[in-house]
Design an enzyme around this catalytic site. Structure first.
Site, short mmCIF file in Angstrom:
data_model
loop_
_atom_site.label_atom_id
_atom_site.label_comp_id
_atom_site.label_asym_id
_atom_site.label_seq_id
_atom_site.Cartn_x
_atom_site.Cartn_y
_atom_site.Cartn_z
CG ASP A 414 -1.97 1.04 1.25
OD1 ASP A 414 -2.29 1.57 0.18
OD2 ASP A 414 -2.48 1.36 2.35
CD GLU A 417 -0.05 5.42 -4.07
OE1 GLU A 417 0.36 5.71 -2.93
OE2 GLU A 417 -0.77 4.44 -4.32
CG ASP A 494 -8.22 4.47 -0.31
OD1 ASP A 494 -8.01 3.24 -0.24
OD2 ASP A 494 -7.56 5.32 0.32
O1 MIG Z 1 -4.36 6.13 4.12
O2 MIG Z 1 -3.90 0.86 5.51
O3 MIG Z 1 -5.90 2.12 0.03
O4 MIG Z 1 -6.98 -0.05 1.40
O5 MIG Z 1 -7.06 0.09 4.18
C1 MIG Z 1 -4.99 4.91 4.20
C2 MIG Z 1 -5.06 1.62 5.58
C3 MIG Z 1 -3.99 3.80 4.05
C4 MIG Z 1 -5.02 2.98 2.06
C5 MIG Z 1 -5.46 1.77 1.32
C6 MIG Z 1 -6.55 1.08 2.09
C7 MIG Z 1 -6.04 0.71 3.45
C8 MIG Z 1 -5.58 1.96 4.19
N1 MIG Z 1 -4.55 2.65 3.40
#
Ligand code: MIG
Length: 810
Positions: A414, A417, A494
């Site tokens: 996650d 980017e 998201d």
């Molecule tokens: O800023 O880890 O897209 O699926 O649950 C949120 C928490 C950070 C973004 C991901 C989302 C995940 C969440 N993450």
């Protein structure tokens, strides 16, 4: 705030298209020109694949890129012609024409179709920047490529885009960002960037991949109806032209170049459940039991960031998860796998060995002053691994041992980017340095931005492979660049619990599929905000047909496990998930085909029917493989919708009603009966019900066929569902043909190819809509059929290696 709005490409600096050029030299399949101080190289890599490189500084051509998987191409037959005005490079399928004054490049095929032809006036070249910005040294100048738009040319692809399929008349930004929650179809760039466009003109396809990892922009006949623009903020121009002529040909070559989707572990195609976060061991156990008690299939439960100790990557929170190994092994006994999230930020903390180890090994990104680059994410102040350094990737991968030792089955990448908190919604500044690990390898973040996510996913995959060489890795990523499909599957970040997002999922996944990312999926039920029973049930009616099927939601929202809204929604969710579970043999066969040819799993209608322009706008329905067409309901309170059925005969899965395409129809889709159509004469392999993958053998394996006059061929592919034995021939592939006429239906099951022997007694042929027959012959011998079972004639066969022919005389 992240910049997601459009930027005019044609402003700033003086653009100089290439002028006159001359041939420098050539070899068997490529030629090099000099135009001013610029080197241009044109290479035929395959009969239908050309590469063009323009190197403004005149240095030697360099094509190594995170996108590229295949560099060693088999020698092909290429002929070259040279005159004063023009050079040509021809393969057996296509020709590159290079005019010399000025240097302009275009392509044509043996049928005389022209494509990807440089705009006569603007061609390609670099922008002379007037402002002496800090990057002018390493970055060089912005580069631009202008292609003429062919008569009737329409643009598609471009990766993760949520608004529609067609990209003609649009400006596309390729720059990975974590958009604010609640993004809409009008947003441009999202989490991943794939600067690849697929064009259709008069039903014929070609593709252009602009391989540049800086911020890239395309203008696809917006600024001018007559041309397309491909540009980057710096670097060289490197682009690949795929000659087609079908979309399948283009995607096949594109994925040969940038890498194919690996074979997935079978369990990862099962139903999956997530929440940000299941807060502790008890909650995880409760959710797992919830699925089993309610007879809803599920294979995977995710642990989101709260399983960590203060969000420190590669740690466990001992209060919430005191015994991960015990928990995961108990869950394993119930048939569950566990996947853990991992973020790139490493908390700056002297008492945290992952951080200090990375610092000692010098594996983090740097500021221009040579300090460790810091920014805030969940754990607070963090350092960021320089994933461009192979040593960093190896180190990162090895750190995953803390998970695999506890029994974790997959890694969820996650925030890659990368997403940063200062300022809110930021990504890494352009002038952060990726040292790269070796002399001469250091690069500005601006140069590699779009690859950060891919490189993190690569570290995860390679690490899992090193830790468990006999298991197929399961890696999920949010960000990435072209070629990300060879490291990980992509989920689309998201989304929101909005009907609009349910709709947007369809173009988004189809656009990704046309751009090489076949293994993808959106969060079922929606991530942001509260979902409701109807939305969740309708979302499953779509979601179970995705290559990836996971329910996920964010912190503080209502729970949205498939049962929480009670009836009738719980039953709808259950039936849809059961249908997916039964469809796994069909889905797995599609994955194997995708692994070999790049053919998308969830695919736009235009992939199969490029000559039919009505399919170009069919963005709220899709095909799963060739045989299933899905047209979800995406509005509340609605039971009817328009469906476009392309050429051929289609049967409604629930009612058995027959339709002859091409046709626009009004489908009735009450809750629990989504508009799902099956193509006539195709064999859909379906397993028995199971609460998780591998609970029992696929016995019986049902081959569901809807006969109608005509002939189709289908395939069934099976193997061990994990490991790499399939590379050694341990698979079972069977071709199934069905020929139907008024008097007779002939089903031929070809010989089983490969050495894998499926564990089962029975293959059950189910001929839908056939309610009586004069006689049934199996390999010439009379056989008593079963009649009436769900309006179908059934014939029971053994699982044998040889071929079998079943004839039904009507
Ligand atoms: O800023 O880890 O897209 O699926 O649950 C949120 C928490 C950070 C973004 C991901 C989302 C995940 C969440 N993450």
């Amino acid at each position: 705030m992240t910049q997601t709005f459009e930027k005019q490409p044609e402003t700033g600096g003086r653009y100089e298209p290439l002028g006159a050029g001359e041939l420098l030299d050539h070899d068997d399949n490529s030629l090099r020109l000099r135009a001013g101080s610029t080197t241009v190289e044109v290479t035929a890599l395959a009969p239908d694949l050309f590469r063009v490189g323009m190197f403004p500084a005149g240095g030697p051509p360099r094509y190594d890129s995170e996108a590229i998987d295949r560099e060693d191409w088999d020698p092909i037959e290429v002929s070259m012609k040279e005159s004063d005005e023009e050079l040509t490079l021809s393969t057996t399928a296509a020709t590159a024409q290079i005019s010399l004054n000025p240097v302009r490049i275009g392509f044509s095929d043996a049928a005389g179709r022209e494509f990807a032809v440089d705009d006569r006036e603007l061609g390609m070249g670099a922008v002379e920047t007037t402002d002496a910005d800090i990057f002018s040294e390493p970055l060089g100048s912005p580069v631009r490529l202008y292609k003429r738009r062919e008569a009737g040319e329409r643009y598609f692809g471009c990766g993760e885009r949520t608004s529609g399929l067609e990209k003609t008349g649009s400006h596309q930004v390729f720059y990975n960002v974590d958009p604010p929650l609640g993004h809409t179809a009008s947003f441009n760039n999202l989490y991943s960037s794939i600067p690849f466009s697929l064009s259709l003109a008069n039903g014929k396809a070609h593709g252009l991949f602009f391989d540049n990892t800086h911020r890239v922009e395309f203008d696809l006949a917006l600024a001018s109806e007559d041309r397309a623009y491909y540009g980057a903020e710096g670097g060289a121009i490197v682009y690949y032209v795929f000659c087609g002529p079908t979309p399948a040909d283009v995607v096949d070559r594109y994925t040969e170049l940038t890498g194919r989707t690996p074979m997935p572990p079978l369990w990862s195609l099962g139903n999956q459940q997530c929440r940000y976060s299941y807060m502790n061991e008890e909650e995880v156990r409760e959710v797992a039991s919830g699925f089993r008690e309610r007879d809803i299939p599920c294979d995977v439960i995710y642990l989101d960031i709260h399983y960590m100790d203060g969000y420190r990557v590669f740690t466990w929170n001992e209060d919430r998860f005191p015994d991960p190994q015990g928990l995961i092994s108990d869950l394993g006994e119930q048939g569950f796998r566990v996947v853990t999230i991992v973020d790139p930020g490493v908390k700056v903390d002297e008492n945290y060995s992952v951080y200090t180890d990375g610092r000692e090994k010098d594996l983090y990104c740097k500021t221009r002053e040579g300090e460790e680059y810091h920014n805030a994410v969940w754990p607070g102040v963090c350092a960021f691994p320089d994933f461009t350094n192979p040593e960093t990737r190896e180190w990162w991968g090895q750190n995953q041992k803390v998970f695999t030792d506890a029994g974790v089955s997959g890694i969820w990448c996650d925030m890659n980017e990368p997403a940063l908190f200062i300022p809110d919604g930021a990504t890494m500044p352009d002038d952060v340095i990726h040292p790269g690990g070796r002399a001469g390898e250091a690069r500005w973040h601006a140069q590699i931005h779009n690859t950060y996510g891919s490189l993190m996913a690569r570290a995860a995959r390679e690490g899992l492979l090193a830790l468990h060489p006999d298991e197929r890795p399961f890696v999920i990523t949010r960000a990435g660049y072209a070629g990300l499909q060879r490291h990980a599957m992509q989920w689309t970040g998201d989304n929101s619990s909005w009907w609009e997002h349910l709709w947007m999922s369809m173009p988004q996944l189809q656009n990704l599929a046309l751009s090489g990312v076949a293994w993808a999926g959106v969060d079922i039920g929606g991530f942001g905000g509260d979902t409701n029973g109807e939305l969740l049930a309708r979302w499953y009616e779509f979601g179970v047909f995705q290559p990836y099927c996971r329910n996920h939601t964010t912190l503080g929202t209502r729970h949205q496990e498939p049962w929480v809204f009670g009836e009738p929604y719980e039953s709808v969710c259950r039936e849809m998930i059961k249908l997916r579970q039964r469809l796994l043999p069909y889905l797995y066969t599609l994955f194997e085909k995708c692994h070999r040819s790049g053919a998308p799993i969830l695919r736009p209608l235009l992939f199969e029917y490029p000559e039919d322009e009505t399919t170009y706008t069919a963005d709220d329905e899709f095909l799963l493989g060739e045989a299933l067409l899905v047209a979800p309901i995406t509005r509340p309170g609605v039971e009817h919708r328009h469906v476009y059925l392309p050429e051929g005969t289609w049967f409604h899965y629930y009612s058995g009603e027959r339709f002859d395409g091409p046709a626009h129809i009004l489908a009735h889709a009450p809750l629990g009966e989504p508009a799902l159509y099956v193509k006539a004469n195709t064999a859909i392999p379906m397993g028995p019900e199971a609460s998780y993958t591998g609970e029992r053998p696929t016995d019986p394996l049902t081959l569901l066929v809807h006969p109608a006059e005509g002939t189709e061929e289908s395939t069934l592919y099976e193997d061990a569902g994990n490991g790499f034995g399939y590379r050694e021939g341990e698979y079972a592939r069977r071709r199934i043909s069905c020929e139907s006429s008024e008097a007779r239906i002939t089903i031929h099951l070809g010989e089983r190819e490969g050495s894998f022997v499926p564990e089962r007694e029975e293959v059950r042929l189910q001929l839908r809509g056939v309610v009586e027959a004069k006689s049934v012959l199996v390999d010439g011998g009379e056989r008593e059929p079963g009649l009436g079972e769900s309006g179908a004639l059934t014939v029971s066969l053994g699982e044998e290696a040889g071929s079998t022919t079943v004839e039904v005389l009507l």
